[in-house]
Write a protein that holds these residues in place. Structure first.
Motif, PDB file in Angstrom:
ATOM      1  N   ARG A 174      10.081  -7.856  10.599  1.00  0.00           N
ATOM      2  CA  ARG A 174       8.590  -7.770  10.511  1.00  0.00           C
ATOM      3  C   ARG A 174       7.977  -8.168  11.796  1.00  0.00           C
ATOM      4  NH1 ARG A 174       6.571 -11.043   5.486  1.00  0.00           N
ATOM      5  NH2 ARG A 174       7.585  -9.201   4.709  1.00  0.00           N
ATOM      6  N   HIS A 175       8.563  -9.399  12.399  1.00  0.00           N
ATOM      7  CA  HIS A 175       8.023  -9.414  13.898  1.00  0.00           C
ATOM      8  C   HIS A 175       8.552  -9.030  15.070  1.00  0.00           C
ATOM      9  CE1 HIS A 175       5.550 -12.519  11.688  1.00  0.00           C
ATOM     10  NE2 HIS A 175       6.547 -13.071  11.182  1.00  0.00           N
ATOM     11  N   ARG A 176       9.395  -7.900  14.579  1.00  0.00           N
ATOM     12  CA  ARG A 176      10.112  -7.318  15.793  1.00  0.00           C
ATOM     13  C   ARG A 176      10.987  -8.111  16.974  1.00  0.00           C
ATOM     14  NH1 ARG A 176       6.849  -1.857  16.360  1.00  0.00           N
ATOM     15  NH2 ARG A 176       5.868  -1.931  14.245  1.00  0.00           N
ATOM     16  N   ILE A 233      14.583 -10.465   7.289  1.00  0.00           N
ATOM     17  CA  ILE A 233      13.187  -9.905   6.955  1.00  0.00           C
ATOM     18  C   ILE A 233      12.311 -10.162   7.966  1.00  0.00           C
ATOM     19  CG2 ILE A 233      11.293  -9.539   5.258  1.00  0.00           C
ATOM     20  CD1 ILE A 233      13.762  -9.876   3.104  1.00  0.00           C
ATOM     21  N   LEU A 234      12.189 -11.395   8.367  1.00  0.00           N
ATOM     22  CA  LEU A 234      11.141 -11.962   9.124  1.00  0.00           C
ATOM     23  C   LEU A 234      11.420 -11.292  10.605  1.00  0.00           C
ATOM     24  CD1 LEU A 234      10.993 -15.769   8.236  1.00  0.00           C
ATOM     25  CD2 LEU A 234       9.121 -13.924   8.075  1.00  0.00           C
TER      26      LEU A 234
END
Length: 86
Positions: free
Chosen positions: A78-80, A74-75
């Motif tokens: 989210r941070h590509r 997920i991180l």
């Protein structure tokens, strides 16, 4: 069929699991009692790390493994950060 029997074993040993050293023995005993001769002959495991961990250590450890897998995914999304995703 193997996953179904694993799920039944997880339900029977929900909180504490069967112990890390006993997973294979418990699975082989279940295969034998249910007449799953081919699974017993091939010495099959659960074929799923989440089920294997949950069966061996209980539901809390299964959830911890799931969280440790999903949070970086997920991180990374989210941070590509594709390196973190892969």
């Amino acid at each position: 069929m193997v996953a179904v029997e694993t799920m039944h074993l997880i339900k029977e040993n929900f909180w504490t699991g069967v112990g890390t050293g006993d997973v294979k023995d418990v699975l082989m005993g279940r295969y034998k009692s249910k007449g799953l001769k081919e699974a017993e002959k091939q010495n099959m495991n659960t074929h799923n790390q989440f089920l294997e961990t949950t069966l061996g250590l209980g539901i809390i450890s299964g959830i911890v493994l799931l969280v440790l897998t999903m949070v970086p995914l997920i991180l990374g999304i989210r941070h590509r950060n594709m390196l973190l995703v892969f």
